[in-house]
Design an enzyme around this catalytic site. Structure first.
Site, PDB file in Angstrom:
ATOM      1  N   ASP A   8       0.968  -1.191   0.124  1.00  7.99           N
ATOM      2  CA  ASP A   8       0.237  -0.143   0.083  1.00  7.99           C
ATOM      3  C   ASP A   8       0.925   1.370  -0.049  1.00  7.99           C
ATOM      4  O   ASP A   8       1.475   1.539   1.004  1.00  7.99           O
ATOM      5  CB  ASP A   8      -0.920   0.111   1.152  1.00  7.99           C
ATOM      6  CG  ASP A   8      -1.752   1.159   1.226  1.00  7.99           C
ATOM      7  OD1 ASP A   8      -2.352   1.581   0.405  1.00  7.99           O
ATOM      8  OD2 ASP A   8      -2.134   1.715   2.423  1.00  7.99           O
ATOM      9  N   GLU A  67      -1.107  -1.115  -5.075  1.00 11.02           N
ATOM     10  CA  GLU A  67      -2.521  -0.453  -5.267  1.00 11.02           C
ATOM     11  C   GLU A  67      -2.191   0.365  -6.398  1.00 11.02           C
ATOM     12  O   GLU A  67      -0.972   1.099  -6.391  1.00 11.02           O
ATOM     13  CB  GLU A  67      -2.889   0.092  -4.006  1.00 11.02           C
ATOM     14  CG  GLU A  67      -4.226   0.882  -4.385  1.00 11.02           C
ATOM     15  CD  GLU A  67      -4.862   1.560  -2.913  1.00 11.02           C
ATOM     16  OE1 GLU A  67      -5.766   2.125  -3.097  1.00 11.02           O
ATOM     17  OE2 GLU A  67      -4.010   1.333  -1.990  1.00 11.02           O
ATOM     18  N   ASP A 139      -2.665   0.775   7.366  1.00  8.54           N
ATOM     19  CA  ASP A 139      -2.025   0.695   6.025  1.00  8.54           C
ATOM     20  C   ASP A 139      -1.516  -0.739   5.867  1.00  8.54           C
ATOM     21  O   ASP A 139      -1.449  -1.223   4.737  1.00  8.54           O
ATOM     22  CB  ASP A 139      -0.617   1.688   6.059  1.00  8.54           C
ATOM     23  CG  ASP A 139      -1.059   3.104   6.060  1.00  8.54           C
ATOM     24  OD1 ASP A 139      -1.605   3.412   5.000  1.00  8.54           O
ATOM     25  OD2 ASP A 139      -0.841   3.774   6.907  1.00  8.54           O
TER      26      ASP A 139
END
Length: 174
Positions: A8, A67, A139
């Site tokens: 992430d 991502e 996260d």
């Protein structure tokens, strides 16, 4: 068992999550954050690259999932996020790992079943899927969700490939 490193990306905090996956079984291997907040931007990019390299050495993943960039309200933030992603992807590329990218909506859909899920829902489902004793940091949970999303996507591709061999003139045979 396939080991997946999920990332992430962030310019201040980059989450990571590592899972092993076989069939429908997941095994949690590790997660956390690469903390970058108090450094100049170019140093943060270097730290992301070095952190990814260390994670790859530590866990020996077979795939790398990250991502995709989303357009934030602030174009400068989106550019910095893109650069952070780039630093992470270069780390994976230097290790010859295949890189897979997923949108936030795809990740939430795969893990929660709702592409519009909020962070607490993602954390809850990650905790349940991986049978974790506690709720992971946001996260880190997102990074684990990215790895889980990739595992589900990979599984679906394998199923599709299997059904493609059972076709006649583009139609499934019964």
């Amino acid at each position: 068992m396939a080991i997946i490193l999920g990332i992430d990306p962030g310019s201040r905090l980059t989450g990571y999550g590592v899972v092993a996956h076989q069939g429908s079984k997941f095994t949690y291997l590790g997660s956390g954050c690469i903390k970058l907040a108090d450094h100049e931007f170019h140093i943060r990019l270097k730290m992301i690259y070095q952190g990814i390299t260390q994670l790859i050495e530590q866990f020996s993943p077979e795939t790398f999932a990250i991502e995709k960039v989303f357009m934030a309200h602030n174009p400068d933030s989106a550019l910095k996020l893109g650069q952070a992603r780039g630093a992470a992807i270069v780390g994976a590329a230097m290790a010859d790992l295949p890189v897979f990218e997923y949108s936030a909506r795809q990740i939430k859909q795969a893990v929660v079943g709702n592409g519009g899920a909020d962070k607490t829902q993602v954390q809850h489902m990650v905790k349940n899927i991986l049978k974790l004793p506690g709720t992971p940091q946001a996260d880190a949970a997102d990074a684990l969700a990215i790895a889980i999303c990739h595992a589900h996507s990979e599984q679906n591709l394998i199923k599709l490939a299997g059904s493609a061999s059972k076709t006649v003139r583009g139609r499934l045979r019964k």
